[in-house]
Design a protein around this motif. Sequence first.
Motif, PDB file in Angstrom:
ATOM      1  N   THR A 282      43.209  45.391  51.321  1.00 12.70           N
ATOM      2  CA  THR A 282      43.790  44.847  50.092  1.00 12.70           C
ATOM      3  C   THR A 282      42.982  43.658  49.584  1.00 12.70           C
ATOM      4  O   THR A 282      42.665  43.557  48.398  1.00 12.70           O
ATOM      5  N   ARG A 283      42.637  42.754  50.490  1.00 11.07           N
ATOM      6  CA  ARG A 283      41.864  41.584  50.080  1.00 11.07           C
ATOM      7  C   ARG A 283      40.473  41.980  49.585  1.00 11.07           C
ATOM      8  O   ARG A 283      39.948  41.386  48.643  1.00 11.07           O
ATOM      9  N   LEU A 284      39.881  42.986  50.236  1.00  6.42           N
ATOM     10  CA  LEU A 284      38.562  43.435  49.804  1.00  6.42           C
ATOM     11  C   LEU A 284      38.641  44.111  48.438  1.00  6.42           C
ATOM     12  O   LEU A 284      37.752  43.954  47.591  1.00  6.42           O
ATOM     13  N   TRP A 285      39.718  44.872  48.207  1.00  8.10           N
ATOM     14  CA  TRP A 285      39.926  45.506  46.903  1.00  8.10           C
ATOM     15  C   TRP A 285      40.074  44.448  45.812  1.00  8.10           C
ATOM     16  O   TRP A 285      39.487  44.552  44.732  1.00  8.10           O
ATOM     17  N   GLN A 286      40.861  43.416  46.095  1.00  7.88           N
ATOM     18  CA  GLN A 286      41.021  42.333  45.124  1.00  7.88           C
ATOM     19  C   GLN A 286      39.691  41.628  44.873  1.00  7.88           C
ATOM     20  O   GLN A 286      39.374  41.265  43.733  1.00  7.88           O
ATOM     21  N   PHE A 287      38.923  41.453  45.922  1.00 11.55           N
ATOM     22  CA  PHE A 287      37.638  40.770  45.798  1.00 11.55           C
ATOM     23  C   PHE A 287      36.667  41.555  44.913  1.00 11.55           C
ATOM     24  O   PHE A 287      35.967  40.980  44.075  1.00 11.55           O
ATOM     25  N   LEU A 288      36.638  42.892  45.087  1.00  9.90           N
ATOM     26  CA  LEU A 288      35.675  43.707  44.351  1.00  9.90           C
ATOM     27  C   LEU A 288      36.133  44.048  42.942  1.00  9.90           C
ATOM     28  O   LEU A 288      35.327  44.125  42.020  1.00  9.90           O
TER      29      LEU A 288
ATOM     30  N   ILE B 156      39.061  42.702  41.093  1.00 10.71           N
ATOM     31  CA  ILE B 156      39.755  41.728  40.245  1.00 10.71           C
ATOM     32  C   ILE B 156      39.002  40.414  40.259  1.00 10.71           C
ATOM     33  O   ILE B 156      39.087  39.645  41.220  1.00 10.71           O
ATOM     34  N   PRO B 157      38.214  40.128  39.218  1.00  8.29           N
ATOM     35  CA  PRO B 157      37.412  38.898  39.221  1.00  8.29           C
ATOM     36  C   PRO B 157      38.254  37.625  39.298  1.00  8.29           C
ATOM     37  O   PRO B 157      37.810  36.626  39.859  1.00  8.29           O
ATOM     38  N   ASN B 158      39.462  37.653  38.746  1.00 10.36           N
ATOM     39  CA  ASN B 158      40.282  36.449  38.700  1.00 10.36           C
ATOM     40  C   ASN B 158      41.076  36.204  39.970  1.00 10.36           C
ATOM     41  O   ASN B 158      41.863  35.250  40.033  1.00 10.36           O
ATOM     42  N   SER B 159      40.919  37.037  40.981  1.00  8.61           N
ATOM     43  CA  SER B 159      41.712  36.878  42.197  1.00  8.61           C
ATOM     44  C   SER B 159      41.278  35.657  43.007  1.00  8.61           C
ATOM     45  O   SER B 159      42.079  35.078  43.728  1.00  8.61           O
ATOM     46  N   SER B 160      40.013  35.251  42.916  1.00  9.44           N
ATOM     47  CA  SER B 160      39.527  34.077  43.636  1.00  9.44           C
ATOM     48  C   SER B 160      38.196  33.641  43.033  1.00  9.44           C
ATOM     49  O   SER B 160      37.577  34.367  42.246  1.00  9.44           O
ATOM     50  N   LYS B 161      37.756  32.455  43.449  1.00  8.61           N
ATOM     51  CA  LYS B 161      36.462  31.967  42.961  1.00  8.61           C
ATOM     52  C   LYS B 161      35.322  32.823  43.492  1.00  8.61           C
ATOM     53  O   LYS B 161      34.350  33.085  42.786  1.00  8.61           O
ATOM     54  N   HIS B 162      35.444  33.250  44.778  1.00  6.70           N
ATOM     55  CA  HIS B 162      34.398  34.092  45.345  1.00  6.70           C
ATOM     56  C   HIS B 162      34.318  35.436  44.626  1.00  6.70           C
ATOM     57  O   HIS B 162      33.220  35.977  44.416  1.00  6.70           O
ATOM     58  N   ALA B 163      35.488  35.979  44.243  1.00  2.75           N
ATOM     59  CA  ALA B 163      35.503  37.243  43.513  1.00  2.75           C
ATOM     60  C   ALA B 163      34.852  37.091  42.146  1.00  2.75           C
ATOM     61  O   ALA B 163      34.153  37.996  41.678  1.00  2.75           O
ATOM     62  N   MET B 164      35.050  35.939  41.511  1.00  2.00           N
ATOM     63  CA  MET B 164      34.423  35.700  40.216  1.00  2.00           C
ATOM     64  C   MET B 164      32.907  35.612  40.356  1.00  2.00           C
ATOM     65  O   MET B 164      32.153  36.154  39.528  1.00  2.00           O
TER      66      MET B 164
ATOM     67  N   VAL C 134      36.516  53.327  49.001  1.00  2.00           N
ATOM     68  CA  VAL C 134      37.106  53.351  50.342  1.00  2.00           C
ATOM     69  C   VAL C 134      38.334  52.456  50.417  1.00  2.00           C
ATOM     70  O   VAL C 134      39.362  52.825  51.016  1.00  2.00           O
ATOM     71  N   VAL C 135      38.275  51.275  49.821  1.00  2.00           N
ATOM     72  CA  VAL C 135      39.376  50.314  49.951  1.00  2.00           C
ATOM     73  C   VAL C 135      40.391  50.421  48.822  1.00  2.00           C
ATOM     74  O   VAL C 135      41.386  49.677  48.821  1.00  2.00           O
ATOM     75  N   CYS C 136      40.180  51.327  47.869  1.00  7.66           N
ATOM     76  CA  CYS C 136      41.102  51.444  46.728  1.00  7.66           C
ATOM     77  C   CYS C 136      42.481  51.888  47.191  1.00  7.66           C
ATOM     78  O   CYS C 136      42.603  52.844  47.965  1.00  7.66           O
ATOM     79  N   PRO C 137      43.572  51.236  46.749  1.00  7.57           N
ATOM     80  CA  PRO C 137      44.923  51.661  47.146  1.00  7.57           C
ATOM     81  C   PRO C 137      45.291  53.043  46.642  1.00  7.57           C
ATOM     82  O   PRO C 137      46.073  53.744  47.269  1.00  7.57           O
TER      83      PRO C 137
END
Length: 420
Positions: free
Chosen positions: A141-147, A149-157, A234-237
Motif C-alpha cells: 500500500t505504501r509503495l502504491w501511494q509512493f508511485l 500519488i505524488p501528494n502522498s508524501s514529499k518523497h513521492a513528489m 505488482v503493488v496496485c490494489p
Amino acid sequence: MEPIPEDSIVRINVGGIRFQCYRKALNTFPDSKLASIEKLATECYRNDSNEFFFDRNPLLFAFILDGYRKGLLHLPKDHCGITYKEELEFWNLSARWVAPCCWETLYKCDSDVETMKQLLISFKRTNEKMLVKEGSDDLKTRLWQFLEIPNSSKHAMVWSMFISAIILASTLMQALASLPSFQVEPSEVEKETLKRYTKWYNMPFGLTKPHPSILYADFCCHVILSIEFIVEFVVCPNRRSFMLSPVRIIVFVSYVSYWIDIMLELNLDKLANSHALNVYVVFKYMTILMLGRLFYITKQVPAFKILGLTFRSSKQELKILVFMLGVLVFGFGYTLFITELLQESEINNVFVAMYWALITLTTVGYGRYVPTSVLGHVVAGACALCGVLVLALPIGVIASAFYTFYYNHKYASKHLALAF
C-alpha cells in the motif's frame, strides 16, 4: 378549528419571528399548506398566544409570505437554492410560482451540485486515501501511494518529478534522433537492408540511423520507466482497473513496441526477408504511442483533469459547436465553389472549398486556396465574420464551465483535506 374569516388577521410565528397577514392572502396558492391553515390547528396552533407556530427559517419565510401577497415567489440572492427548495417543499409550494428573475438562483444550485459530484468522483479515483482501504498500511500500500500519488508524501513528489523528467528526456531523445547532427551512417550490411526496404516498399528509406549515445540514453530511460510500470502493476490494489485504464493500455503497448523495436534495431543486419522487415516497420511506427507517457505528467497538474471534466460535462455545447461548424462549412464551402466555378481558381471541387471554409471559420487562415472573384471575396468576408461571431458563442459557455470546475476543485480540495 372553525374557518377563519377572509378579512381576519392571521398570526404566524416562524422560528420565533411573528408574521401577520390577512387570511385571504393565504389563498393565493390553493394547493399550499397555508391555504388550509385551519387543518394545522391541532399541530401548530397555540391558544395562549393566539398564533400558529412553525419551527422553520424565518428569513426565508419572509420571502414566501411576500409571495402570497404578490402572487409570485422571489428568492434572496444570498441564500442557497437547495435550502429554498426545501422550504418550498415544506410549505407545499410548486417551483412554477417562482418569478422568472429568480430562476437562476433556484436552479443554479442543481448544476453546482452536479459539478461537485463529478469532482468528488474524480477525487475518489485519484486520491490515494480514498482508493486504499481504511487502516491498510502494509508495504504494498505504501509503495502504491509512493508511485501513484505524488501528494502522498514529499518523497513521492520528488519521485514523481524524477519520473516526469525521465519521460521528458526520453521524448527529447526521440526528437534529437531525427536531426542529421545526431545521426550516423549505418554499417554496410545495414545499408543493404535499408536498400531492400526501398526496393520492397517502393519508397525511399533514410540511409542513416540515430547516434549510439542517443540510443543508449533512451535505453536507460526506458529501463527506468519499464521497471516503474511493472512495480506499479505488482503493488496496485486493483490490477484489473489498472490495466483497463486507456492511458496505461497505450503506455503498455508503447513499451512493448519499444523493446521489440530496439531488439530489431540492434539486429538490423539479420532481417533478411520481407516478413521480418514488415514486423520492424510496424513496431517502428507503433513507437509513436510513447507520446501517451506524457499523460503521466498531467497527474501533477489539476488543470488537465479539470479540462477533461469540462469536456464531459459540456457534451451538449460541443454538439452544438460541431453542428454549427458543419452547417457553416458546408454552406460557405458550396457557395464559394459556385462563385469560383467560372474562374481559373484552385478551388475546383466542393471538398476543397469545404476545407477552405473550415480553415477560414476557425480563424486559422492557413492554406494555398483563396478566392479570386469579387463575389468570392464577399463570401470569404462573410465566412470570416461568422467564424468570429457564431463559433465564439458555445466556446464561451465551455470556458465558463471550465472556470466553474476550476474554482470548485480548489474548494473541494480544501474541504476534503479537513477530513484527513
